[in-house]
Design a protein around this motif. Structure first.
Motif, PDB file in Angstrom:
ATOM      1  N   ALA A 273     -22.702  51.509 -16.865  1.00  0.00           N
ATOM      2  CA  ALA A 273     -23.388  52.000 -18.356  1.00  0.00           C
ATOM      3  C   ALA A 273     -23.008  52.974 -18.937  1.00  0.00           C
ATOM      4  O   ALA A 273     -22.960  53.310 -20.167  1.00  0.00           O
ATOM      5  CB  ALA A 273     -25.061  52.760 -17.651  1.00  0.00           C
ATOM      6  N   VAL A 274     -22.233  54.080 -18.390  1.00  0.00           N
ATOM      7  CA  VAL A 274     -21.532  55.175 -18.906  1.00  0.00           C
ATOM      8  C   VAL A 274     -20.183  54.573 -19.651  1.00  0.00           C
ATOM      9  O   VAL A 274     -20.079  55.052 -20.752  1.00  0.00           O
ATOM     10  CB  VAL A 274     -21.247  56.229 -18.167  1.00  0.00           C
ATOM     11  N   ALA A 275     -19.422  53.878 -18.874  1.00  0.00           N
ATOM     12  CA  ALA A 275     -18.001  53.322 -19.376  1.00  0.00           C
ATOM     13  C   ALA A 275     -18.133  51.902 -20.029  1.00  0.00           C
ATOM     14  O   ALA A 275     -17.149  51.205 -19.857  1.00  0.00           O
ATOM     15  CB  ALA A 275     -17.036  53.649 -18.219  1.00  0.00           C
ATOM     16  N   ALA A 276     -19.473  51.320 -20.477  1.00  0.00           N
ATOM     17  CA  ALA A 276     -19.286  50.019 -20.600  1.00  0.00           C
ATOM     18  C   ALA A 276     -18.571  49.565 -21.728  1.00  0.00           C
ATOM     19  O   ALA A 276     -17.831  48.517 -21.663  1.00  0.00           O
ATOM     20  CB  ALA A 276     -20.775  49.910 -21.350  1.00  0.00           C
ATOM     21  N   SER A 277     -18.025  50.520 -22.696  1.00  0.00           N
ATOM     22  CA  SER A 277     -16.925  49.970 -23.728  1.00  0.00           C
ATOM     23  C   SER A 277     -15.624  50.347 -23.435  1.00  0.00           C
ATOM     24  O   SER A 277     -14.722  50.477 -24.410  1.00  0.00           O
ATOM     25  CB  SER A 277     -17.607  50.689 -25.146  1.00  0.00           C
ATOM     26  N   LYS A 278     -15.391  51.113 -22.301  1.00  0.00           N
ATOM     27  CA  LYS A 278     -13.799  51.637 -22.270  1.00  0.00           C
ATOM     28  C   LYS A 278     -12.871  50.625 -22.153  1.00  0.00           C
ATOM     29  O   LYS A 278     -11.883  50.445 -22.650  1.00  0.00           O
ATOM     30  CB  LYS A 278     -13.902  52.457 -20.904  1.00  0.00           C
ATOM     31  N   TRP A 279     -13.122  49.357 -21.302  1.00  0.00           N
ATOM     32  CA  TRP A 279     -12.408  48.458 -21.071  1.00  0.00           C
ATOM     33  C   TRP A 279     -13.081  47.013 -21.462  1.00  0.00           C
ATOM     34  O   TRP A 279     -14.173  47.127 -21.785  1.00  0.00           O
ATOM     35  CB  TRP A 279     -11.913  48.198 -19.258  1.00  0.00           C
ATOM     36  N   LYS A 280     -12.114  45.923 -21.492  1.00  0.00           N
ATOM     37  CA  LYS A 280     -12.705  44.587 -21.673  1.00  0.00           C
ATOM     38  C   LYS A 280     -13.699  44.237 -20.513  1.00  0.00           C
ATOM     39  O   LYS A 280     -13.290  44.719 -19.454  1.00  0.00           O
ATOM     40  CB  LYS A 280     -11.480  43.607 -21.844  1.00  0.00           C
ATOM     41  N   ASP A 281     -14.507  43.216 -20.768  1.00  0.00           N
ATOM     42  CA  ASP A 281     -15.519  42.821 -19.710  1.00  0.00           C
ATOM     43  C   ASP A 281     -14.603  42.234 -18.696  1.00  0.00           C
ATOM     44  O   ASP A 281     -14.950  42.045 -17.524  1.00  0.00           O
ATOM     45  CB  ASP A 281     -16.615  41.800 -20.506  1.00  0.00           C
ATOM     46  N   THR A 282     -13.557  41.330 -19.102  1.00  0.00           N
ATOM     47  CA  THR A 282     -12.722  40.650 -17.995  1.00  0.00           C
ATOM     48  C   THR A 282     -12.103  41.604 -17.175  1.00  0.00           C
ATOM     49  O   THR A 282     -11.657  41.347 -15.990  1.00  0.00           O
ATOM     50  CB  THR A 282     -11.946  39.711 -18.818  1.00  0.00           C
ATOM     51  N   THR A 283     -11.651  42.824 -17.757  1.00  0.00           N
ATOM     52  CA  THR A 283     -10.928  43.904 -16.933  1.00  0.00           C
ATOM     53  C   THR A 283     -11.961  44.353 -15.794  1.00  0.00           C
ATOM     54  O   THR A 283     -11.670  44.284 -14.581  1.00  0.00           O
ATOM     55  CB  THR A 283     -10.478  44.806 -17.676  1.00  0.00           C
ATOM     56  N   TYR A 284     -13.181  44.676 -16.168  1.00  0.00           N
ATOM     57  CA  TYR A 284     -14.075  44.880 -15.014  1.00  0.00           C
ATOM     58  C   TYR A 284     -14.679  43.964 -14.148  1.00  0.00           C
ATOM     59  O   TYR A 284     -14.392  44.299 -13.057  1.00  0.00           O
ATOM     60  CB  TYR A 284     -15.260  45.223 -15.849  1.00  0.00           C
ATOM     61  N   ILE A 285     -14.277  42.639 -14.646  1.00  0.00           N
ATOM     62  CA  ILE A 285     -14.702  41.668 -13.540  1.00  0.00           C
ATOM     63  C   ILE A 285     -13.436  41.392 -12.627  1.00  0.00           C
ATOM     64  O   ILE A 285     -14.061  41.407 -11.372  1.00  0.00           O
ATOM     65  CB  ILE A 285     -14.899  40.384 -14.194  1.00  0.00           C
ATOM     66  N   CYS A 286     -12.343  41.280 -13.078  1.00  0.00           N
ATOM     67  CA  CYS A 286     -11.200  41.298 -12.110  1.00  0.00           C
ATOM     68  C   CYS A 286     -10.974  42.397 -11.196  1.00  0.00           C
ATOM     69  O   CYS A 286     -10.905  42.286  -9.846  1.00  0.00           O
ATOM     70  CB  CYS A 286      -9.811  41.060 -12.926  1.00  0.00           C
ATOM     71  N   LEU A 287     -11.315  43.708 -11.549  1.00  0.00           N
ATOM     72  CA  LEU A 287     -11.249  44.971 -10.791  1.00  0.00           C
ATOM     73  C   LEU A 287     -12.449  44.757  -9.738  1.00  0.00           C
ATOM     74  O   LEU A 287     -12.084  45.242  -8.612  1.00  0.00           O
ATOM     75  CB  LEU A 287     -11.399  46.029 -11.589  1.00  0.00           C
ATOM     76  N   SER A 288     -13.560  44.333 -10.019  1.00  0.00           N
ATOM     77  CA  SER A 288     -14.738  44.236  -9.272  1.00  0.00           C
ATOM     78  C   SER A 288     -14.261  43.312  -7.830  1.00  0.00           C
ATOM     79  O   SER A 288     -14.491  43.361  -6.911  1.00  0.00           O
ATOM     80  CB  SER A 288     -16.076  43.662  -9.803  1.00  0.00           C
ATOM     81  N   LEU A 289     -13.793  42.140  -8.384  1.00  0.00           N
ATOM     82  CA  LEU A 289     -13.294  40.963  -7.299  1.00  0.00           C
ATOM     83  C   LEU A 289     -12.314  41.681  -6.561  1.00  0.00           C
ATOM     84  O   LEU A 289     -12.419  41.219  -5.233  1.00  0.00           O
ATOM     85  CB  LEU A 289     -12.979  39.731  -8.142  1.00  0.00           C
ATOM     86  N   VAL A 290     -11.268  42.275  -7.183  1.00  0.00           N
ATOM     87  CA  VAL A 290     -10.225  42.753  -6.060  1.00  0.00           C
ATOM     88  C   VAL A 290     -10.775  43.607  -4.995  1.00  0.00           C
ATOM     89  O   VAL A 290     -10.390  43.433  -3.690  1.00  0.00           O
ATOM     90  CB  VAL A 290      -8.961  43.309  -6.976  1.00  0.00           C
ATOM     91  N   ILE A 291     -11.732  44.681  -5.695  1.00  0.00           N
ATOM     92  CA  ILE A 291     -12.298  45.649  -4.642  1.00  0.00           C
ATOM     93  C   ILE A 291     -13.083  44.838  -3.610  1.00  0.00           C
ATOM     94  O   ILE A 291     -13.053  45.337  -2.205  1.00  0.00           O
ATOM     95  CB  ILE A 291     -13.006  46.773  -5.391  1.00  0.00           C
ATOM     96  N   MET A 292     -14.201  44.268  -4.108  1.00  0.00           N
ATOM     97  CA  MET A 292     -14.702  43.534  -3.112  1.00  0.00           C
ATOM     98  C   MET A 292     -13.993  42.747  -2.086  1.00  0.00           C
ATOM     99  O   MET A 292     -14.497  42.614  -0.734  1.00  0.00           O
ATOM    100  CB  MET A 292     -15.745  42.691  -4.017  1.00  0.00           C
ATOM    101  N   GLY A 293     -12.831  42.001  -2.705  1.00  0.00           N
ATOM    102  CA  GLY A 293     -12.147  41.149  -1.461  1.00  0.00           C
ATOM    103  C   GLY A 293     -11.725  42.157  -0.655  1.00  0.00           C
ATOM    104  O   GLY A 293     -11.520  41.629   0.477  1.00  0.00           O
ATOM    105  N   LEU A 294     -10.819  42.984  -1.071  1.00  0.00           N
ATOM    106  CA  LEU A 294     -10.264  44.112  -0.049  1.00  0.00           C
ATOM    107  C   LEU A 294     -11.141  44.538   1.078  1.00  0.00           C
ATOM    108  O   LEU A 294     -10.658  44.542   2.148  1.00  0.00           O
ATOM    109  CB  LEU A 294      -9.556  45.064  -0.840  1.00  0.00           C
ATOM    110  N   THR A 295     -12.508  44.908   0.509  1.00  0.00           N
ATOM    111  CA  THR A 295     -13.268  45.548   1.378  1.00  0.00           C
ATOM    112  C   THR A 295     -13.908  44.361   2.556  1.00  0.00           C
ATOM    113  O   THR A 295     -14.031  44.717   3.564  1.00  0.00           O
ATOM    114  CB  THR A 295     -14.605  46.109   0.844  1.00  0.00           C
ATOM    115  N   CYS A 296     -14.001  43.301   2.034  1.00  0.00           N
ATOM    116  CA  CYS A 296     -14.284  42.098   3.059  1.00  0.00           C
ATOM    117  C   CYS A 296     -13.247  41.836   3.935  1.00  0.00           C
ATOM    118  O   CYS A 296     -13.354  41.679   5.188  1.00  0.00           O
ATOM    119  CB  CYS A 296     -14.625  40.882   2.169  1.00  0.00           C
TER     120      CYS A 296
END
Length: 404
Positions: A273-296
């Motif tokens: 909510a705070v950093a919504a416009s900092k990066w592209k939506d696709t950048t957030y999506i890919c970063l999310s997947l990488v972090i979730m994948g590594l924790t799994c």
């Protein structure tokens, strides 16, 4: 669109806190009840299928009705139906011990009602919030969802242990009533349908599909979501089983894992909510997947004495989740006209939900034979590869758009 849109969302989200809280209590309590009484991953996967499959099957067709019907009234009726069947199952538990078949049936009916509620809510958001605020609103939504679910498992297991599953189900009825009461104070203007649109079900369904496939970026992420869901969605059912079978701990430890995951989602939603416009939506999506994948992956290799490590990994996994869900839905809400949005959202939701039963069908036998950690490890591998797939496809899309 309403001038005081923030006030409208404050009212809606206040009601949703109660509804999601009690629903979280019910979901975790039912899963734990089945885990404790059967200790079978197959039983858990069947319960998961009962919760996913009706939404997946009905989803593509429900969108047509959502774009015809009043979205506010649809949410109220759907939530009331969920409350009614919670009441029915609660009475059954109060009077005796229902069979597994009856529990599965109630889960299926609740799932069918949810198939109307969730897309109607998502399709109503662009009618209330400015377009440039949709990602930020998605962050708020993730925060509300996480705040409700953070104490849901702990409160659910406490009420379940002190009383019965029936009492937990009765509380779900109260939560739905409060959410519906809050909705009565909000005006949601129904979008006018396209006058050129043929007033026939199949024609409207076809128009929704044609609108969906025209936006290549959404198609790419939806395909990736289907792949990701096959591997990742079963974990929602397997988290308590991981606590019980691998770490050899009880219900309170399982609820701690769920709570920590949700705390991570609260923080992740706040950051989004705070950093919504900092990066592209696709950048957030890919970063999310990488972090979730590594924790799994890490969860799939740690020893049974490392429960604290698993708790930390669950927190990181939860913190990453809003950066996938929020931007993805905001991209969809921006890409399509409000009159078409119900069909597109329900179609996209169905793709994800149809992938989930596939994962559950695979997970049950594999977990029973090889252990729950095997599924955690390989789901992490698939999730990281999904992020790579999105990056490659979007780079190709950008190159094609530039060359054309």
């Amino acid at each position: 669109m309403q001038t005081h849109w923030k006030k409208a969302f404050a009212i809606i989200f206040t009601g949703q806190i109660f509804s999601i809280l009690t629903t979280s209590m019910v979901q975790f309590s039912i899963i734990w009840h089945l885990t404790e009484t059967t200790q079978s991953a197959v039983v858990l996967t069947i319960a998961g299928l009962a919760g996913f499959l009706p939404q997946a099957v009905l989803g593509p067709f429900i969108g047509v009705w959502l774009d015809r019907w009043n979205r506010k009234l649809t949410m109220i009726i759907a939530d009331s139906a969920i409350a009614f069947f919670s009441l029915l199952l609660g009475l059954y538990f109060y009077l005796g011990d229902p069979s597994l078949g009856f529990v599965y049936l109630i889960l299926m009916v609740r799932s069918a009602a949810s198939a109307f509620h969730a897309p109607a809510f998502q399709a109503a958001i662009p009618l209330l919030a400015p377009e440039d605020q949709l990602t930020r609103v998605a962050g708020w939504q993730q925060m509300v969802f996480s705040f409700s679910t953070v104490i849901g498992p702990a409160l659910g297991i406490a009420v379940y242990s002190a009383t019965s599953l029936g009492v937990v189900l009765f509380l779900d009825v109260a939560g739905a009533l409060i959410a519906n009461l809050m909705l009565l104070f909000i005006t949601i203007h129904q979008p006018k349908p396209d006058t050129q649109q043929a007033p026939h079900f199949l024609s409207e369904f076809k128009l929704g599909w044609q609108a969906f496939v025209k936006v290549k970026a959404i198609v790419i992420i939806t395909i990736a979501t289907a792949i990701f869901s096959i591997a990742f969605m079963p974990l929602a059912t397997l988290f308590p089983f991981m606590t019980l079978s691998h770490f050899e701990r009880g219900g309170y430890s399982a609820s701690i894992v769920e709570a920590v995951f949700s705390i991570g989602m609260i923080i992740g939603g706040l950051l989004l909510a705070v950093a919504a416009s900092k990066w592209k939506d696709t950048t957030y999506i890919c970063l999310s997947l990488v972090i979730m994948g590594l924790t799994c992956i890490a969860s799939g290799v740690i020893g049974k004495e490392a429960f604290l490590v698993f708790v930390i990994l669950s927190f990181l996994m939860g913190a990453a989740a809003p950066f996938f869900n929020g931007p993805y839905m905001a991209m969809i809400q921006r890409a399509y006209e409000p009159a078409m949005l119900g069909r597109v959202i329900s179609l996209v939701t169905s793709v994800m939900l149809l992938a989930s039963p596939i994962g559950l069908l695979l997970a049950g036998p594999i977990v029973d034979k090889y252990g729950v950690q095997v599924w955690f490890f390989w789901s992490g591998i698939v999730t990281v590869l999904t992020a790579v797939f999105i990056l490659v496809q979007f780079k190709r899309l950008q190159i094609n758009e530039t060359s054309s």
